[in-house]
Structures are given as C-alpha cells and as structure tokens.
Design a protein around this motif. Sequence first.
Motif, short mmCIF file in Angstrom:
data_model
loop_
_atom_site.label_atom_id
_atom_site.label_comp_id
_atom_site.label_asym_id
_atom_site.label_seq_id
_atom_site.Cartn_x
_atom_site.Cartn_y
_atom_site.Cartn_z
N ALA A 189 27.27 4.24 -14.27
CA ALA A 189 26.80 5.16 -13.23
C ALA A 189 27.69 6.39 -13.23
N HIS A 190 27.23 7.47 -13.82
CA HIS A 190 28.05 8.67 -14.01
C HIS A 190 27.91 9.61 -12.81
N ALA A 191 29.02 9.86 -12.13
CA ALA A 191 29.03 10.75 -10.96
C ALA A 191 29.39 12.17 -11.38
N GLU A 192 28.68 13.14 -10.83
CA GLU A 192 29.00 14.55 -11.05
C GLU A 192 28.56 15.34 -9.82
N ASP A 193 28.85 16.63 -9.81
CA ASP A 193 28.50 17.50 -8.67
C ASP A 193 29.03 16.90 -7.36
N ILE A 194 30.31 16.55 -7.36
CA ILE A 194 30.91 15.91 -6.18
C ILE A 194 31.19 16.96 -5.11
N THR A 195 30.67 16.73 -3.91
CA THR A 195 30.91 17.62 -2.77
C THR A 195 31.27 16.76 -1.56
N LYS A 196 31.48 17.42 -0.42
CA LYS A 196 31.80 16.69 0.81
C LYS A 196 30.62 15.86 1.31
N LYS A 197 29.43 16.10 0.74
CA LYS A 197 28.25 15.33 1.14
C LYS A 197 28.03 14.10 0.27
N GLY A 198 28.65 14.06 -0.93
CA GLY A 198 28.46 12.92 -1.83
C GLY A 198 28.51 13.37 -3.27
N ALA A 199 27.61 12.82 -4.10
CA ALA A 199 27.60 13.15 -5.52
C ALA A 199 26.24 12.84 -6.12
N LYS A 200 25.98 13.42 -7.27
CA LYS A 200 24.83 13.03 -8.08
C LYS A 200 25.28 11.91 -9.01
N VAL A 201 24.53 10.81 -9.02
CA VAL A 201 24.88 9.66 -9.85
C VAL A 201 23.67 9.29 -10.69
N ASN A 202 23.78 9.51 -12.00
CA ASN A 202 22.64 9.30 -12.91
C ASN A 202 21.38 10.00 -12.40
N GLY A 203 21.57 11.16 -11.79
CA GLY A 203 20.44 11.95 -11.31
C GLY A 203 20.02 11.65 -9.88
N PHE A 204 20.53 10.57 -9.30
CA PHE A 204 20.18 10.22 -7.92
C PHE A 204 21.21 10.81 -6.95
N THR A 205 20.80 11.02 -5.71
CA THR A 205 21.68 11.58 -4.68
C THR A 205 22.34 10.44 -3.92
N PHE A 206 23.67 10.36 -4.04
CA PHE A 206 24.46 9.36 -3.29
C PHE A 206 25.19 10.11 -2.17
N SER A 207 24.77 9.87 -0.93
CA SER A 207 25.35 10.56 0.22
C SER A 207 26.32 9.65 0.95
N ALA A 208 27.39 10.24 1.49
CA ALA A 208 28.40 9.43 2.19
C ALA A 208 29.17 10.29 3.17
N ASP A 209 29.77 9.62 4.17
CA ASP A 209 30.63 10.31 5.14
C ASP A 209 32.00 10.60 4.54
N HIS A 210 32.45 9.70 3.66
CA HIS A 210 33.76 9.84 3.01
C HIS A 210 33.58 9.59 1.51
#
Length: 525
Positions: free
Chosen positions: A213-234
Amino acid sequence: MDNSNTLKSSSITSGENVSFWIDSSPIISGNNPTQDIQTEVLIIGGGIAGLTTAYKLLKAGKKVVIVEDGFIGSGETGRTTAHLTCALDDRYYFLQDTFGEEATKLAAESHAAAIDEIEKNVINLNIECSFKRVNGYLFLDPTDKEENLEKEFHATQKAGLRTTLLKGIPAMANCEKQPCVVFSNQAQFHILHYLKGMADAVISLGGIIYTEAHAEDITKKGAKVNGFTFSADHIVVATNTPINDIVTMHTKQHAYRTYVIAGKIPKDTLPYALWWDTGDQESKWVSQPYHYVRLESYDDQYDLLISGGEDHKTGQADEGIPESARYDRLEAWTRNYFPMLENDLTYKWSGQVMETVDSLGFMGKNPGDDNIYIITGDSGNGMTHTTIGAMIICDSILGIKNKWEDLYSPSRITLKTTGDFIKEAGNMASQYLDWVSGSDLNNTADLPSGEGAVLSSGFKKIAVYRDYDNSLKTFSAVCPHLGCIVHWNNDEKSFDCPCHGSRFDIEGTVINGPAQTDLSKIHIK
C-alpha cells in the motif's frame, strides 16, 4: 495476519541481500486497499515504529490504520541487527556537552524505558522472539584514546546508567588487557518474530493493516494510498526517513549505509552479549563508523555471530572502498576478535541508518504541522529510538505532555553541532556536481548482466540496468526528491541517491524515501 510467500523480492526487503531475520520468518502481509478509508490515526510504515505506535494507540481506544509500502518489516526494521541498548552511537560525554547533564539523564532514561517497554510487550503478548537481557561491552577502536573510555564511564554514571569499568573485554580474543565499559541490563531479540507478535496484537485490538500500500500526497487531511483517499485526524509518518517533508528534516540528518555479516559458531562458545567499539576517530565521515557484534540462536548445534560496521554515506561507496570490499573488511575485523567464526559466512546484508547531527532521534510533531508526526533519526539505535518515538507520539495524540517530548522534538536546533552540520551540508551540496561529471559507462553494450550504471546522453543522466535475460531497463537518473543523480549499488542491486538516501530498485521503483515517486522511465536505442 496472512503469511504468503508468492511475492516479489523487492517488496519483501529493501535490497538484493536477505537478512537472517527475514530468511527465518514467514512474510507478514495484510489487506490490499480497495476503497477510501476514514480513521482517527493513519500510520504510514509497518516497521517497529509504526506497529508500536499503533499498538499503544489502540490500547488507548483510538481507531488506527497502518499502510505499508511492502510487507511488515520489509523496510529497514528487517535489516537491523536488533541491539536493544542505552549505550548510544555517540558518547554520553558528547551528549552532556551538547545538551547538558539533565537532558542527558533524560536520554539515558528514555532508552532504558524503551527496552523495558519492549520486554513488557513480549511478556504481555507472549511473543516468542528470543528476548534476552544481556551485558553490553564498549571498547576502544585502535584510533581512540583510553582516557576517552574513562571519560565515557564517568559520563554514563552521571547519566544514571548501571555501568562498570573492566580491565579486559569478556569473550573476545587477545583482549584480556583491553579496558571496556560494561552496560548492564541491555537486551536483544529476533526483530521479525517480535513484529509478528505486535502485528497480531494490532489486529486483535481492531487495527487494520494494509500492505503493498503505497502512500503519497501526504497532507494534514491524510494521504493517497494506491489511488484511494485515506483520511485521518492524525497522521504518523514512520518510514525511517520522512516522505512528507521536502527539505526541512533532510538538512538535520543524513543517510548512511551499514554492512552486516553473520556466520555460525559452535553453540555455547560465547556468552550472549553485545559488543561495540568506539568508532574510527580518523574517519572522513562525520558519523565515525563503529563495529557492533551480537549472537542469535541458530539451531541445536550452532549460534549465529552477527557483526556489523564499515559504514559510508549512502550512494558514496565509490569514494574509497566498494560495497563488496566492505564485507571483506568487516569479516577480517570480526575474525580477529572472534576466531571461532566458521569459514563460510551464512548471511550478508546492508541497511540504511539515518544519522542526526546531534545524535538523538527526531520523534514528534513534524515542523510546522499540528497533526502530522514523524519518527526518524534512528542514529544506529533504531529499536529503542522508534519505541521512544511511539511513546512520545501516543502521549501527544492523547493530549498528554511527555517528559521526553522536547528533547526529541523534530523542531529543535542544536547550535553546538554547527560544525558537523556544515560539514554534512557541504558533502550533500557537492553531490550535485554529478550533473557535470562523466558517465560510469560509455556504451550500454559494455554493461554486464545483473549490473547497473549511470550514462550521460547530452544533458540527460540515464540510469541503466541490464537484466539476466540481457534486456535493458532505463530510467532518468535524477532522484525525484531534490534532483541529485543516483549511483548504482552493485551489492544490493539498487540505485541510491547520495544526497538524501532515497533508493530505487532495478525497476526504478522507490524502496526508500524521502522520494515518494519512482524514477521516470526513459527509452533509449
């Protein structure tokens, strides 16, 4: 956790050579991402840092998702030698001069607490990982002075550690009159077996682990993981070196390659213990590489003697001694002190170490961010630094002030190490001269199978690899992080960036950050 073995080797470990830990453990894999995810805490990285943080947060009632680029332990955790020690890479007298006596006491206390934390997890989760409490022995490199060993002994005493000064080094050949500092109550374990227990605990507490599961485009909202949006508080970036930061952290730490050999010795020949020398005081490298040795049970007849050292800046082995010769030098050094080592070595591998200029890791809030946390700067003490990081970050997310938080803050500036900072920065800047240097190779026809090189073509720098079927793989040799030219590592069969330590496999796929993306493909005739 699934233990599949039908997987590509570059996902199993970040190099051509396989460590003993990986070879003696089933592959630990989780789910593959199939949809967008919302969670409280997103942890990027499935090594000891990520799993420890996840376990602690899950116990505190948080919802946690881990994403790992390869498989559990496939990064640098699986290429360690798994010393658990509060004898640090750099001397305690250096820490006292740099941070002061009270802060140095906190550093010593934190590493001892990390060993205790690991032991507690082993006991509570009933993890069979050969955890042992052992003595550690610090002795002089031939380039160091005896007065420095005495100075270190007194500094450790001031820091509150249980140490003694001996006139001879136990169990090492011809060292009856060589003094050493004994660190009591250190430890060792089988790191991959420990990770298996921790991964199982994470799952049992309701955590979710995604692998490949490759994470990229990491921001304070989360990251893109294999093209999917993974959102998180931390968001916790536990990837050995931060992949969410372009510049800031990479001026504060520098990637080194360290080498390991392992060979059999008859069982009960040596006591289980840790041994380290004080490092080459005449080294060209700021980190002053040192040697480190331990035992691990192998089978009913043999123990495995595991010895490491001969470090250099990542991507810069060609400045003196090639990678293959590092193993030869390490073997010669090891046999000198441990002549019972059998003739044929059983394993060899290398790993990546992030050396901070002031010797302590960076664990906590990423500079400028309120909800993004990093664990990096292992400085050769990865097992304990990462565990400390997990403890600090867990407290931070739960709103608790951790007493070690300021000491390890990624935002800290240590003025007393300005000289080393300038030296490392100068080395890094000089690597950009590769843009105007010549090629490793004049013609691709000259490239043997199983080897790579960097080719100049006009203003282009091209990374070339010839596969064993004689086909050529070609990519841009420009690291997508900050534009350095990668170098070929013929030992681990990777293209390594000499500026910030990013590494890419023979497919051009990124296997070590800080780069987030692969080398771009180039077609040549």
